[in-house]
Design a protein around this motif. Structure first.
Motif, PDB file in Angstrom:
ATOM      1  N   PRO A 203      -1.691   3.907   4.509  1.00 20.51           N
ATOM      2  CA  PRO A 203      -2.739   4.916   4.726  1.00 20.51           C
ATOM      3  C   PRO A 203      -3.975   4.640   3.862  1.00 20.51           C
ATOM      4  N   ASN A 204      -3.766   4.155   2.645  1.00 21.95           N
ATOM      5  CA  ASN A 204      -4.894   3.834   1.764  1.00 21.95           C
ATOM      6  C   ASN A 204      -4.914   2.333   1.472  1.00 21.95           C
ATOM      7  N   GLU A 205      -6.113   1.828   1.254  1.00 20.73           N
ATOM      8  CA  GLU A 205      -6.235   0.389   0.968  1.00 20.73           C
ATOM      9  C   GLU A 205      -5.509   0.028  -0.329  1.00 20.73           C
ATOM     10  N   LYS A 206      -4.648  -0.959  -0.249  1.00 15.78           N
ATOM     11  CA  LYS A 206      -3.938  -1.437  -1.437  1.00 15.78           C
ATOM     12  C   LYS A 206      -4.139  -2.944  -1.526  1.00 15.78           C
ATOM     13  N   SER A 207      -4.067  -3.460  -2.725  1.00 18.93           N
ATOM     14  CA  SER A 207      -4.129  -4.922  -2.850  1.00 18.93           C
ATOM     15  C   SER A 207      -2.772  -5.498  -2.451  1.00 18.93           C
ATOM     16  N   ALA A 208      -2.749  -6.797  -2.210  1.00 16.29           N
ATOM     17  CA  ALA A 208      -1.479  -7.462  -1.884  1.00 16.29           C
ATOM     18  C   ALA A 208      -0.469  -7.227  -3.006  1.00 16.29           C
ATOM     19  N   LYS A 209      -0.961  -7.311  -4.230  1.00 11.82           N
ATOM     20  CA  LYS A 209      -0.070  -7.134  -5.382  1.00 11.82           C
ATOM     21  C   LYS A 209       0.555  -5.744  -5.376  1.00 11.82           C
ATOM     22  N   GLU A 210      -0.266  -4.724  -5.099  1.00  7.64           N
ATOM     23  CA  GLU A 210       0.257  -3.350  -5.067  1.00  7.64           C
ATOM     24  C   GLU A 210       1.307  -3.174  -3.970  1.00  7.64           C
ATOM     25  N   VAL A 211       1.030  -3.737  -2.796  1.00  7.01           N
ATOM     26  CA  VAL A 211       1.988  -3.624  -1.686  1.00  7.01           C
ATOM     27  C   VAL A 211       3.312  -4.267  -2.091  1.00  7.01           C
ATOM     28  N   LEU A 212       3.216  -5.452  -2.675  1.00 11.01           N
ATOM     29  CA  LEU A 212       4.430  -6.189  -3.036  1.00 11.01           C
ATOM     30  C   LEU A 212       5.194  -5.490  -4.158  1.00 11.01           C
ATOM     31  N   ARG A 213       4.442  -4.994  -5.126  1.00  8.34           N
ATOM     32  CA  ARG A 213       5.082  -4.275  -6.234  1.00  8.34           C
ATOM     33  C   ARG A 213       5.832  -3.040  -5.742  1.00  8.34           C
ATOM     34  N   SER A 214       5.172  -2.245  -4.894  1.00  9.42           N
ATOM     35  CA  SER A 214       5.870  -1.025  -4.461  1.00  9.42           C
ATOM     36  C   SER A 214       7.039  -1.374  -3.554  1.00  9.42           C
ATOM     37  N   PHE A 215       6.922  -2.464  -2.787  1.00  3.72           N
ATOM     38  CA  PHE A 215       8.071  -2.871  -1.969  1.00  3.72           C
ATOM     39  C   PHE A 215       9.254  -3.256  -2.865  1.00  3.72           C
ATOM     40  N   CYS A 216       8.990  -4.049  -3.890  1.00  4.69           N
ATOM     41  CA  CYS A 216      10.068  -4.461  -4.808  1.00  4.69           C
ATOM     42  C   CYS A 216      10.699  -3.238  -5.484  1.00  4.69           C
ATOM     43  N   ARG A 217       9.857  -2.315  -5.886  1.00  3.18           N
ATOM     44  CA  ARG A 217      10.358  -1.106  -6.550  1.00  3.18           C
ATOM     45  C   ARG A 217      11.266  -0.323  -5.601  1.00  3.18           C
ATOM     46  N   GLU A 218      10.801  -0.120  -4.355  1.00  4.16           N
ATOM     47  CA  GLU A 218      11.618   0.603  -3.369  1.00  4.16           C
ATOM     48  C   GLU A 218      12.951  -0.096  -3.129  1.00  4.16           C
ATOM     49  N   GLN A 219      12.902  -1.413  -3.104  1.00  2.00           N
ATOM     50  CA  GLN A 219      14.135  -2.174  -2.855  1.00  2.00           C
ATOM     51  C   GLN A 219      15.165  -1.908  -3.947  1.00  2.00           C
ATOM     52  N   ILE A 220      14.691  -1.802  -5.181  1.00  2.00           N
ATOM     53  CA  ILE A 220      15.616  -1.561  -6.284  1.00  2.00           C
ATOM     54  C   ILE A 220      16.242  -0.170  -6.152  1.00  2.00           C
ATOM     55  N   TYR A 221      15.415   0.811  -5.776  1.00  2.00           N
ATOM     56  CA  TYR A 221      15.970   2.162  -5.593  1.00  2.00           C
ATOM     57  C   TYR A 221      16.921   2.219  -4.387  1.00  2.00           C
ATOM     58  N   HIS A 222      16.558   1.503  -3.322  1.00  2.00           N
ATOM     59  CA  HIS A 222      17.479   1.424  -2.174  1.00  2.00           C
ATOM     60  C   HIS A 222      18.817   0.853  -2.618  1.00  2.00           C
ATOM     61  N   CYS A 223      18.712  -0.181  -3.419  1.00  2.00           N
ATOM     62  CA  CYS A 223      19.920  -0.855  -3.911  1.00  2.00           C
ATOM     63  C   CYS A 223      20.771   0.154  -4.696  1.00  2.00           C
ATOM     64  N   TYR A 224      20.107   0.934  -5.537  1.00  2.00           N
ATOM     65  CA  TYR A 224      20.848   1.935  -6.323  1.00  2.00           C
ATOM     66  C   TYR A 224      21.495   2.971  -5.395  1.00  2.00           C
ATOM     67  N   ASP A 225      20.739   3.443  -4.418  1.00  2.00           N
ATOM     68  CA  ASP A 225      21.279   4.452  -3.499  1.00  2.00           C
ATOM     69  C   ASP A 225      22.486   3.912  -2.728  1.00  2.00           C
ATOM     70  N   GLU A 226      22.414   2.647  -2.347  1.00  2.00           N
ATOM     71  CA  GLU A 226      23.543   2.038  -1.633  1.00  2.00           C
ATOM     72  C   GLU A 226      24.756   1.912  -2.551  1.00  2.00           C
ATOM     73  N   LEU A 227      24.497   1.506  -3.790  1.00  2.00           N
ATOM     74  CA  LEU A 227      25.593   1.428  -4.768  1.00  2.00           C
ATOM     75  C   LEU A 227      26.234   2.801  -4.923  1.00  2.00           C
ATOM     76  N   SER A 228      25.382   3.806  -4.959  1.00  2.00           N
ATOM     77  CA  SER A 228      25.842   5.167  -5.163  1.00  2.00           C
ATOM     78  C   SER A 228      26.712   5.645  -3.995  1.00  2.00           C
ATOM     79  N   ARG A 229      26.345   5.221  -2.779  1.00  2.00           N
ATOM     80  CA  ARG A 229      27.138   5.589  -1.596  1.00  2.00           C
ATOM     81  C   ARG A 229      28.511   4.914  -1.604  1.00  2.00           C
ATOM     82  N   ASN A 230      28.560   3.804  -2.305  1.00  2.00           N
ATOM     83  CA  ASN A 230      29.774   2.980  -2.252  1.00  2.00           C
ATOM     84  C   ASN A 230      30.556   2.914  -3.561  1.00  2.00           C
TER      85      ASN A 230
END
Ligand SMILES: [Zn+2]
Length: 248
Positions: A203-230
């Motif tokens: 929705p808002n302009e982000k730099s490539a670095k910002e996009v990649l950083r937030s993607f990596c961050r989300e992936q880590i939280y996803h990973c935690y949530d999956e661990l938590s489910r299992n």
């Protein structure tokens, strides 16, 4: 052009204003001026779904190419099957995104069985026919080989027809190699074949670095949530707040 949802919407409106019809790989010849919109989903299916909602609002349809061999997502998980279903309900097609590096090349026809199997699996997954394939990070050899998939019954989006007889433009690596807005305005080309990666848009302009950083961050939280489910009582072993190695 910015990598925002609004900028994308404006580009679509501009294509319309200049008389380009939104087509697919099968029907573009019915129109004098056409655009085939293709989206490769390299990392993030949720982002693809968000993008497909925007395109539904705009009244256009595209083809979303998904990987069967991704380490980022599994198309067979319940959540992701639901996402693919919604993308279809938004009026889009699902195609196979094929990553040749996942296979050992045993002879010159190695790819036939591999692509055939992946198409069959993807069709089972989405419950629809898969009629086109795009290559993930295509090699020079594969591009030159101009593969006829299932004896030509399935579209190869890198076939000469779509690369040489169309103006092919892509935002790969978050960079349009040419000024896409100017190309549309000039109407120099009657046929566009566009590859747009939803991953880079926001929705808002982000730099490539910002996009990649937030993607990596989300992936880590996803990973935690999956661990938590299992994992029973995961927080006794590791609290979510202890993911401090994220440096925030
Ligand atoms: Zn790709």
């Amino acid at each position: 052009m910015e990598f925002t949802y609004d900028a994308y919407k404006n580009m679509i409106q501009l294509l319309r204003k200049h008389g380009y019809a939104f087509c697919d790989y099968w029907n573009y010849e019915e129109y004098d001026k056409s655009v085939i919109m293709r989206h490769d989903v390299d990392q993030d299916l949720e982002k693809a779904l968000e993008f497909s909602d925007i395109e539904r609002e705009l009244g256009i349809s595209a083809t979303y190419y998904v990987l069967m061999t991704s380490n980022f997502y599994n198309v067979f998980s319940g959540k992701n099957r639901e996402i693919l279903k919604k993308i279809c309900e938004n009026g889009h097609a699902i195609g196979l995104h094929f990553d040749e590096t996942q296979y050992r090349k045993t002879n010159k026809d190695w790819w036939k069985e591999a692509i055939d199997n992946e198409i069959t699996l993807l069709e089972q997954c989405v419950g629809r026919e898969v009629t086109s394939v795009s290559m993930h990070r295509i090699s020079k050899e594969t591009l030159a080989a101009d593969w006829k998939i299932r004896d030509g019954k399935v579209i190869n989006s890198y076939a000469k027809e779509f690369i040489e007889k169309h103006k092919y433009i892509s935002d790969s690596r978050r960079s349009w190699k040419e000024d896409v807005i100017e190309l549309i305005r000039r109407e120099q080309y009657n046929r566009f074949h566009m590859l747009v990666h939803p991953f880079w848009y926001d929705p808002n302009e982000k730099s490539a670095k910002e996009v990649l950083r937030s993607f990596c961050r989300e992936q880590i939280y996803h990973c935690y949530d999956e661990l938590s489910r299992n994992t029973r009582d995961l927080s006794e072993l590791l609290e979510k707040s202890e993911l401090s190695f994220l440096g925030e």
